[in-house]
Design a protein around this motif. Structure first.
Motif, mmCIF file in Angstrom:
data_model
loop_
_atom_site.group_PDB
_atom_site.id
_atom_site.type_symbol
_atom_site.label_atom_id
_atom_site.label_comp_id
_atom_site.label_asym_id
_atom_site.label_seq_id
_atom_site.Cartn_x
_atom_site.Cartn_y
_atom_site.Cartn_z
ATOM 1 N N GLN A 26 48.693 -37.901 91.082
ATOM 2 C CA GLN A 26 47.846 -36.930 91.516
ATOM 3 C C GLN A 26 47.604 -37.063 93.061
ATOM 4 O O GLN A 26 47.574 -36.090 93.841
ATOM 5 N N GLU A 29 50.676 -35.466 94.562
ATOM 6 C CA GLU A 29 50.439 -33.824 94.737
ATOM 7 C C GLU A 29 49.621 -33.572 95.546
ATOM 8 O O GLU A 29 49.629 -32.644 96.146
ATOM 9 N N ARG A 43 54.946 -21.797 96.539
ATOM 10 C CA ARG A 43 55.020 -23.155 96.004
ATOM 11 C C ARG A 43 56.610 -23.406 95.693
ATOM 12 O O ARG A 43 56.791 -24.651 95.463
ATOM 13 N N HIS A 47 57.762 -27.147 96.446
ATOM 14 C CA HIS A 47 58.523 -27.821 95.166
ATOM 15 C C HIS A 47 59.888 -28.383 95.947
ATOM 16 O O HIS A 47 60.283 -29.453 95.561
ATOM 17 N N SER A 50 59.339 -31.312 98.223
ATOM 18 C CA SER A 50 58.932 -32.511 97.433
ATOM 19 C C SER A 50 59.888 -32.978 96.581
ATOM 20 O O SER A 50 60.101 -34.207 96.542
ATOM 21 N N LEU A 307 57.090 -36.895 89.082
ATOM 22 C CA LEU A 307 56.877 -36.193 90.399
ATOM 23 C C LEU A 307 57.825 -35.037 90.587
ATOM 24 O O LEU A 307 57.342 -34.395 91.325
ATOM 25 N N SER A 309 59.189 -31.610 90.435
ATOM 26 C CA SER A 309 58.578 -30.126 89.926
ATOM 27 C C SER A 309 59.385 -29.500 88.810
ATOM 28 O O SER A 309 60.609 -30.016 88.536
ATOM 29 N N SER A 318 50.818 -25.918 89.223
ATOM 30 C CA SER A 318 50.466 -27.517 89.406
ATOM 31 C C SER A 318 51.958 -27.929 89.822
ATOM 32 O O SER A 318 52.877 -27.345 90.041
ATOM 33 N N LEU A 319 51.993 -29.173 89.633
ATOM 34 C CA LEU A 319 53.327 -30.125 90.278
ATOM 35 C C LEU A 319 54.245 -29.863 89.260
ATOM 36 O O LEU A 319 55.350 -29.491 89.567
ATOM 37 N N THR A 323 51.464 -32.986 85.139
ATOM 38 C CA THR A 323 50.265 -32.877 85.574
ATOM 39 C C THR A 323 49.519 -31.725 84.970
ATOM 40 O O THR A 323 48.119 -31.953 84.834
#
Length: 337
Positions: A26, A29, A43, A47, A50, A307, A309, A318-319, A323
């Motif tokens: 969390q 994220e 997004r 992603h 990330s 973690l 995506s 959401s990730l 999650t």
């Protein structure tokens, strides 16, 4: 009744066991989303950034949260998502290589890039130069920022390179000048050079030391010191010291005198910095061999699946699916009570 008690106890135990993992994911994220409040990209793009950060943690022993925090800092500096992605991997290597604070080193990197009018794609080359200076001299990573910030504006204004700046700092800090004082000394020397640039009656000009080239631009600082060394001979000579003091104040004269005394070392330092490609990666790889870094990589590998995506998370805002399901379970659990 027994089934209700057992089910409730099992669900409670599950959430307590999952809490540390869920909180870690969390927090990651949350930091990524905060960064995107600045980036304002799709997004899918977020992603991609990330995921690359997570992949980086699988190779190097840095935590995912540290990379996420670094991403947010670069976003706050005004970099785009693509620029942050480019810079972050290099500044993280530098922080790892020097065992330094990533926020401080990332800030220094961005400030130097902007100050010298470089591109963010030059970040790899720049952190190699920083790594080289930290490794090959008495400059500490904590002091590098303070010394650079004092001298950089005058180095930029007079057309000097980052190699000249770092090379000068290496020589001066190796001669017991505190980094901030070294930066101020270099600033004062260049300021006085500029002031006397067209003054043929200046003491340095009389001794045959040319500050400007034929096109009216200031010559590279290490070239000026080589000429000064040849002109002055023994820099401890009273005439040479007097000339420096006349054209500069004590702080500028001190810095310049030390550079002239060690002009050959200064010249070599500038050339070495210019050819320092790969220094940060090499230093990071050496640090990577430590047991602590290997343990961190194992932790990163265990955390990575939670973690990264995925399509389900992206579709549901959401990730990833993990999650998403945690949020759904929490909603169902609280509604049940």
């Amino acid at each position: 009744k027994n089934a209700f008690v057992i089910g409730t106890a099992a669900a409670t135990a599950f959430f307590y066991k999952m809490q540390p993992l869920a909180e870690t994911v969390q927090e990651f994220e949350k930091t990524i989303i905060n960064a995107n409040s600045v980036f304002n990209v799709t997004r899918e793009e977020l992603h991609s950034v990330s995921d690359e950060m997570v992949q980086f943690t699988l190779k190097y022993g840095v935590s995912a949260q540290e990379t996420a925090t670094g991403l947010y800092q670069l976003a706050s500096a005004g970099l785009s998502a693509a620029e942050s992605q480019e810079v972050l991997q290099h500044t993280m290597k530098l922080a790892m290589a020097t065992q330094g604070d990533h926020n401080a080193l990332a800030k220094l990197t961005v400030q130097t890039i902007m100050g010298f009018g470089m591109e963010m794609t030059d970040s790899a080359e720049l952190v190699d130069k920083f790594a080289h200076s930290i490794q090959k001299s008495l400059i500490e990573w904590e002091d590098l920022a303070s010394s650079v910030k004092f001298a950089m504006p005058f180095f930029v204004a007079t057309g000097q390179s980052i190699d000249e700046l770092l090379g000068g700092l290496e020589v001066l800090t190796n001669r017991a000048l505190e980094a901030g004082i070294a930066g101020r000394g270099l600033r004062q020397a260049l300021a006085q050079f500029t002031k006397h640039a067209d003054d043929n009656s200046s003491a340095l000009a009389k001794l045959g030391v040319e500050i400007m080239d034929s096109e009216g631009n200031m010559r590279a600082l290490h070239e000026i010191t080589l000429d000064a060394q040849e002109a002055f001979g023994d820099v401890t000579d009273l005439e040479a010291l007097t000339a420096m003091l006349e054209d500069m104040n004590v702080r500028g004269a001190t810095a310049f005198a030390l550079l002239v005394q060690n002009a050959d070392e200064f010249d070599l330092a500038v050339k070495d910095i210019a050819n320092s490609a790969g220094e940060a990666t090499l230093m990071a790889e050496i640090q990577q061999q430590s047991l602590a870094m290997q343990i961190q990589r194992v932790k990163n590998a265990l955390l990575a699946p939670f973690l990264m995506s995925d399509a389900i998370g992206e579709a549901e805002g959401s990730l990833n699916e993990f999650t998403l399901r945690i949020k759904e379970l929490v909603d169902e659990f609280t509604k049940f009570f």
